[in-house]
Enzyme design. Structure first.
Site, short mmCIF file in Angstrom:
data_model
loop_
_atom_site.label_atom_id
_atom_site.label_comp_id
_atom_site.label_asym_id
_atom_site.label_seq_id
_atom_site.Cartn_x
_atom_site.Cartn_y
_atom_site.Cartn_z
N HIS A 45 0.81 -1.22 0.00
CA HIS A 45 0.00 0.00 0.00
C HIS A 45 0.85 1.28 0.00
O HIS A 45 0.61 2.18 -0.80
CB HIS A 45 -0.96 -0.03 1.19
N LYS A 89 -13.15 10.95 -4.01
CA LYS A 89 -13.59 10.11 -2.89
C LYS A 89 -13.25 10.79 -1.57
O LYS A 89 -12.17 11.32 -1.40
CB LYS A 89 -12.89 8.75 -2.95
N ASP A 114 -7.27 -1.02 -8.05
CA ASP A 114 -6.87 -0.57 -6.71
C ASP A 114 -5.86 -1.58 -6.17
O ASP A 114 -5.76 -2.70 -6.69
CB ASP A 114 -8.11 -0.51 -5.80
C1 R5P Z 1 -7.17 2.67 0.33
O1 R5P Z 1 -6.40 3.62 0.32
C2 R5P Z 1 -6.94 1.46 -0.51
O2 R5P Z 1 -6.11 1.72 -1.60
C3 R5P Z 1 -8.27 0.87 -0.97
O3 R5P Z 1 -8.93 1.82 -1.78
C4 R5P Z 1 -9.13 0.54 0.20
O4 R5P Z 1 -8.42 -0.27 1.07
C5 R5P Z 1 -10.38 -0.19 -0.22
O5 R5P Z 1 -11.15 -0.46 0.90
P1 R5P Z 1 -12.69 -0.83 0.78
O6 R5P Z 1 -12.78 -1.98 -0.20
O7 R5P Z 1 -13.11 -1.24 2.16
O8 R5P Z 1 -13.41 0.37 0.30
#
Ligand code: R5P
Length: 301
Positions: free
Chosen positions: A138, A202, A228
């Site tokens: 990340h 977002k 992502d």
């Molecule tokens: C956040 O910064 C990550 O890159 C993902 O966008 C996040 O972990 C996604 O989480 P969720 O599926 O719970 O929205």
């Protein structure tokens, strides 16, 4: 030459065996259980400890949550594997943690929070390993805590090749938030020069975790790839998919290196309008369609 052995942790059984096959080395699994008081137990599944002594030992263990263990258990098992092979006299220890738990806790959002991602690395580093590999971590800067060789493997070409193999055309890569723009730009390059990248706005409530996403993009008749690093609850992905649908998208591919798919994430994402959810085998589940075995094995050769 020092002989290599691969220890396959309970969270990476399929990927571990595939990597061992790629490297043409022996794979050994582990025995795991929970004691009645909740403590984890792990032993490397061998009867003769000389099998490990003086060998180059590769340990593979993803540390994501799954039906068979939460991330805290997975981390404890990883620490136990490292400690065990060290005690048995491994000549070199190479750790592969395709998904590293706590990586998203890299900076404080509210007063009083910990930067626990760094602590995880300090612990691993303090165990005296020689090399560390993770995939699409990340916040890669947390790896600076490692004094040993530490590599963040990029799986984007593999994911893009998979999407292309599904016949996607006129592609627009959509970043689900601003933080994902650079990542999405790098991803888009694997579909060819000049593949456009767009982004929605977002906002996440730092207290409740609730997401608000807004924006309209020109996606009419485009195949949209939303990429992502992690899909956790699927909230981010589902919100982006809904907006992409409203913006006229044709096919929508929901792509993540680490598709944890917690709670009702699959329902949420498909109901929002995704045609397919695509993940890698960093996380062992039904959407692990892209294998990292070869790319990881190439690094380990
Ligand atoms: C956040 O910064 C990550 O890159 C993902 O966008 C996040 O972990 C996604 O989480 P969720 O599926 O719970 O929205």
């Amino acid at each position: 030459m020092v002989k290599k052995i691969l220890i396959v942790g309970p969270a990476s059984q399929i990927l571990g065996v595939k990597i061992a096959q790629e490297l043409e080395i022996e794979a050994i699994n582990t025995e795991v259980k929970r004691f009645p008081d909740g403590e984890n137990y792990l032993r490397i599944n061998i009867e003769n400890e000389t099998l490990i002594a003086d060998k180059e030992v590769i340990i593979i263990q993803s540390t994501g949550p799954s039906y068979s263990g939460n991330q805290n258990s997975r981390l404890m098992e990883l620490f136990m594997m490292i400690d065990s092979v060290k005690r048995m006299g491994a000549a070199r220890i190479i750790v592969v943690a395709p998904y590293l738990a706590y990586a998203r806790q890299d900076k404080p959002f509210r007063p009083g929070e910990s930067q626990f991602a760094y602590v995880i690395f300090r612990i691993i580093n303090s165990m005296g390993i020689d090399e560390f590999y993770s995939v699409d971590i990340h916040a890669p800067e947390v790896m600076d805590e490692c004094s040993c060789k530490a590599i963040n493997i990029d799986p984007m070409k593999l994911l893009a090749d998979y999407v292309t193999s599904k016949g996607a055309k006129d592609i627009v890569v959509v970043a689900p938030d601003k933080g994902a723009i650079e990542r999405s730009k790098a991803f888009a390059k694997h579909f060819g020069e000049n593949v456009p990248v767009d982004v929605f706005e977002k906002e996440r409530d730092v207290k409740t975790g609730e997401i608000k996403m807004t924006g309209t993009l020109s996606l009419k008749d485009k195949d949209v790839v939303i990429a992502d690093d992690i899909i956790a609850t699927g909230g981010t992905m589902a919100s982006a998919i809904k907006l992409a649908r409203k913006s006229g998208a044709n096919k929508i591919f929901a792509v993540a290196t680490h598709a944890l798919l917690l709670d009702q994430a699959k329902f949420r994402i498909l109901k929002a309008g995704a045609d397919e959810i695509i993940g890698t085998d960093a996380i062992d589940n039904e959407v692990s369609k892209v294998s990292l075995a070869k790319i990881i094995a190439d690094y380990l050769k």
